[in-house]
Design an enzyme around this catalytic site. Structure first.
Site, PDB file in Angstrom:
ATOM      1  N   LYS A  13      18.602  29.381  69.273  1.00 20.47           N
ATOM      2  CA  LYS A  13      17.693  30.280  70.004  1.00 20.47           C
ATOM      3  C   LYS A  13      17.381  31.540  69.183  1.00 20.47           C
ATOM      4  O   LYS A  13      16.242  31.971  69.120  1.00 20.47           O
ATOM      5  CB  LYS A  13      18.309  30.691  71.355  1.00 20.47           C
ATOM      6  CG  LYS A  13      18.577  29.538  72.298  1.00 20.47           C
ATOM      7  CD  LYS A  13      19.000  30.016  73.686  1.00 20.47           C
ATOM      8  CE  LYS A  13      20.277  30.832  73.717  1.00 20.47           C
ATOM      9  NZ  LYS A  13      21.481  30.099  73.277  1.00 20.47           N
ATOM     10  N   ARG A  88      20.280  33.311  82.281  1.00 24.46           N
ATOM     11  CA  ARG A  88      21.388  32.383  82.071  1.00 24.46           C
ATOM     12  C   ARG A  88      21.935  31.864  83.397  1.00 24.46           C
ATOM     13  O   ARG A  88      22.829  31.014  83.389  1.00 24.46           O
ATOM     14  CB  ARG A  88      22.505  33.102  81.329  1.00 24.46           C
ATOM     15  CG  ARG A  88      22.668  32.707  79.859  1.00 24.46           C
ATOM     16  CD  ARG A  88      23.741  33.578  79.267  1.00 24.46           C
ATOM     17  NE  ARG A  88      24.354  33.104  78.081  1.00 24.46           N
ATOM     18  CZ  ARG A  88      24.068  33.541  76.852  1.00 24.46           C
ATOM     19  NH1 ARG A  88      23.099  34.401  76.666  1.00 24.46           N
ATOM     20  NH2 ARG A  88      24.754  33.101  75.827  1.00 24.46           N
ATOM     21  N   ARG A 122      29.512  30.657  61.486  1.00 32.84           N
ATOM     22  CA  ARG A 122      28.574  31.768  61.698  1.00 32.84           C
ATOM     23  C   ARG A 122      29.185  33.108  61.284  1.00 32.84           C
ATOM     24  O   ARG A 122      30.329  33.407  61.610  1.00 32.84           O
ATOM     25  CB  ARG A 122      28.156  31.804  63.170  1.00 32.84           C
ATOM     26  CG  ARG A 122      27.164  32.911  63.480  1.00 32.84           C
ATOM     27  CD  ARG A 122      26.259  32.564  64.616  1.00 32.84           C
ATOM     28  NE  ARG A 122      26.918  32.479  65.902  1.00 32.84           N
ATOM     29  CZ  ARG A 122      26.299  32.125  67.026  1.00 32.84           C
ATOM     30  NH1 ARG A 122      25.018  31.819  66.999  1.00 32.84           N
ATOM     31  NH2 ARG A 122      26.952  32.070  68.154  1.00 32.84           N
ATOM     32  N   ARG A 152      31.857  37.070  65.024  1.00 29.93           N
ATOM     33  CA  ARG A 152      31.763  37.613  66.383  1.00 29.93           C
ATOM     34  C   ARG A 152      33.042  37.284  67.144  1.00 29.93           C
ATOM     35  O   ARG A 152      33.571  36.185  67.014  1.00 29.93           O
ATOM     36  CB  ARG A 152      30.572  36.960  67.109  1.00 29.93           C
ATOM     37  CG  ARG A 152      29.284  37.694  66.928  1.00 29.93           C
ATOM     38  CD  ARG A 152      28.086  36.917  67.411  1.00 29.93           C
ATOM     39  NE  ARG A 152      28.213  36.305  68.737  1.00 29.93           N
ATOM     40  CZ  ARG A 152      27.210  35.701  69.361  1.00 29.93           C
ATOM     41  NH1 ARG A 152      26.018  35.624  68.798  1.00 29.93           N
ATOM     42  NH2 ARG A 152      27.385  35.165  70.546  1.00 29.93           N
ATOM     43  N   ARG A 163      32.617  29.206  76.181  1.00 30.82           N
ATOM     44  CA  ARG A 163      31.173  29.466  76.202  1.00 30.82           C
ATOM     45  C   ARG A 163      30.386  28.182  76.470  1.00 30.82           C
ATOM     46  O   ARG A 163      29.389  28.195  77.198  1.00 30.82           O
ATOM     47  CB  ARG A 163      30.731  30.105  74.879  1.00 30.82           C
ATOM     48  CG  ARG A 163      31.243  31.531  74.757  1.00 30.82           C
ATOM     49  CD  ARG A 163      30.996  32.097  73.386  1.00 30.82           C
ATOM     50  NE  ARG A 163      29.602  32.176  73.051  1.00 30.82           N
ATOM     51  CZ  ARG A 163      29.134  32.162  71.806  1.00 30.82           C
ATOM     52  NH1 ARG A 163      29.947  32.045  70.790  1.00 30.82           N
ATOM     53  NH2 ARG A 163      27.843  32.273  71.590  1.00 30.82           N
TER      54      ARG A 163
HETATM   55  P1  AMP Z   1      24.512  35.315  73.060  1.00 34.96           P
HETATM   56  O1  AMP Z   1      24.397  36.179  71.841  1.00 34.96           O
HETATM   57  O2  AMP Z   1      23.198  35.035  73.713  1.00 34.96           O
HETATM   58  O3  AMP Z   1      25.318  34.062  72.797  1.00 34.96           O
HETATM   59  O4  AMP Z   1      25.336  36.164  74.146  1.00 34.96           O
HETATM   60  C1  AMP Z   1      26.654  36.580  73.885  1.00 34.96           C
HETATM   61  C2  AMP Z   1      27.365  36.933  75.180  1.00 34.96           C
HETATM   62  O5  AMP Z   1      26.673  38.012  75.832  1.00 34.96           O
HETATM   63  C3  AMP Z   1      27.451  35.836  76.226  1.00 34.96           C
HETATM   64  O6  AMP Z   1      28.528  34.930  75.979  1.00 34.96           O
HETATM   65  C4  AMP Z   1      27.674  36.673  77.491  1.00 34.96           C
HETATM   66  O7  AMP Z   1      29.005  37.174  77.563  1.00 34.96           O
HETATM   67  C5  AMP Z   1      26.751  37.861  77.241  1.00 34.96           C
HETATM   68  N1  AMP Z   1      25.378  37.577  77.748  1.00 34.96           N
HETATM   69  C6  AMP Z   1      24.251  37.443  77.004  1.00 34.96           C
HETATM   70  N2  AMP Z   1      23.189  37.190  77.781  1.00 34.96           N
HETATM   71  C7  AMP Z   1      23.658  37.138  79.044  1.00 34.96           C
HETATM   72  C8  AMP Z   1      23.062  36.866  80.307  1.00 34.96           C
HETATM   73  N3  AMP Z   1      21.742  36.595  80.421  1.00 34.96           N
HETATM   74  N4  AMP Z   1      23.851  36.895  81.408  1.00 34.96           N
HETATM   75  C9  AMP Z   1      25.170  37.166  81.323  1.00 34.96           C
HETATM   76  N5  AMP Z   1      25.810  37.408  80.166  1.00 34.96           N
HETATM   77  C10 AMP Z   1      25.063  37.397  79.023  1.00 34.96           C
END
Ligand code: AMP
Length: 209
Positions: A13, A88, A122, A152, A163
């Site tokens: 993404k 999400r 990553r 990360r 996740r």
């Molecule tokens: P990502 O970089 O999109 O994988 O997001 C990393 C983390 O941020 C996720 O595992 C969640 O803990 C938090 N997060 C990101 N977007 C959302 C969302 N739309 N709703 C809830 N938590 C989010």
């Protein structure tokens, strides 16, 4: 155009959001990056969600919705946007539908073993948010800005499984939600960034018509 990118962690993404931003000249809005910036800047939200994000669980809907709707209503997004990581949950999708009209939802499909291999390799730059895979790096510094690259917290092996589980339990329902609205289009995310983008380009052309 208002676009949502859907897909499991490491489906691509972020990479596709960046390419679409370049191609269409609309901002790539990543909820994960926005949250990580809050954490880096030690804001009230950042301090509150730091532990949650490190555990691989989702930040609560109310915090996420307020944060993202504020962003989408800003001047930056007035000509469209490509959303990565939001919505999400069904609650987030419903809240989003009340403030903007979505034109296209791109569902990036990836096999779990490929996602895990990508996450394991990553590396990210805490300074400019750029993401890399170790297979393409010469050393541990960001080729773009020179900062030391990091893993990360939520890319650590023990968190990855959580996740992926959260994705299946809470986010996957959005595939049906948007399919029922005839907004969802599937692409294969098991291939290269370029190849996935070729598929996306075709969808963008079709939805411009
Ligand atoms: P990502 O970089 O999109 O994988 O997001 C990393 C983390 O941020 C996720 O595992 C969640 O803990 C938090 N997060 C990101 N977007 C959302 C969302 N739309 N709703 C809830 N938590 C989010």
């Amino acid at each position: 155009m208002n676009i949502i990118l859907l897909g499991a962690p490491a489906s691509g993404k972020g990479s596709q959001g960046a390419v679409i931003q370049k191609e269409l000249g609309i901002p790539h809005i990543s909820s994960g990056n926005i949250i990580r910036n809050h954490i880096a800047n030690k804001t009230e939200i950042g301090l509150r969600v730091k532990e949650i994000i490190s555990s691989g669980k989702l930040v609560d809907d109310e915090t996420t919705i307020n944060m993202m709707i504020g962003e989408l209503k800003s001047e930056n997004c007035k000509n469209g946007f490509v959303l990565d990581g939001f919505p999400r949950t069904l609650k987030q999708a419903e809240a989003l539908s009340k403030v903007v009209k979505i034109d296209l939802v791109i569902n990036i499909n990836v096999d779990e073993n490929i996602a895990i291999a990508r996450i394991n390799g990553r590396r990210v730059c805490n300074h400019c948010n750029e993401t890399y895979h170790i297979s393409t790096l010469k050393n541990e510094f960001c080729p773009k800005c020179g900062e030391k690259l990091i893993i990360r917290d939520d890319d650590k092996v023990e968190v990855i499984k959580e996740r992926l589980k959260v994705f299946k339990e809470q986010t996957y329902a959005l595939v049906e939600y948007y399919r029922n609205q005839n907004l969802l289009r599937d692409v294969d995310g098991n291939v290269s960034i370029e190849n996935t983008f070729e598929q996306i380009k075709k969808l963008l052309k079709k939805s411009e018509k």
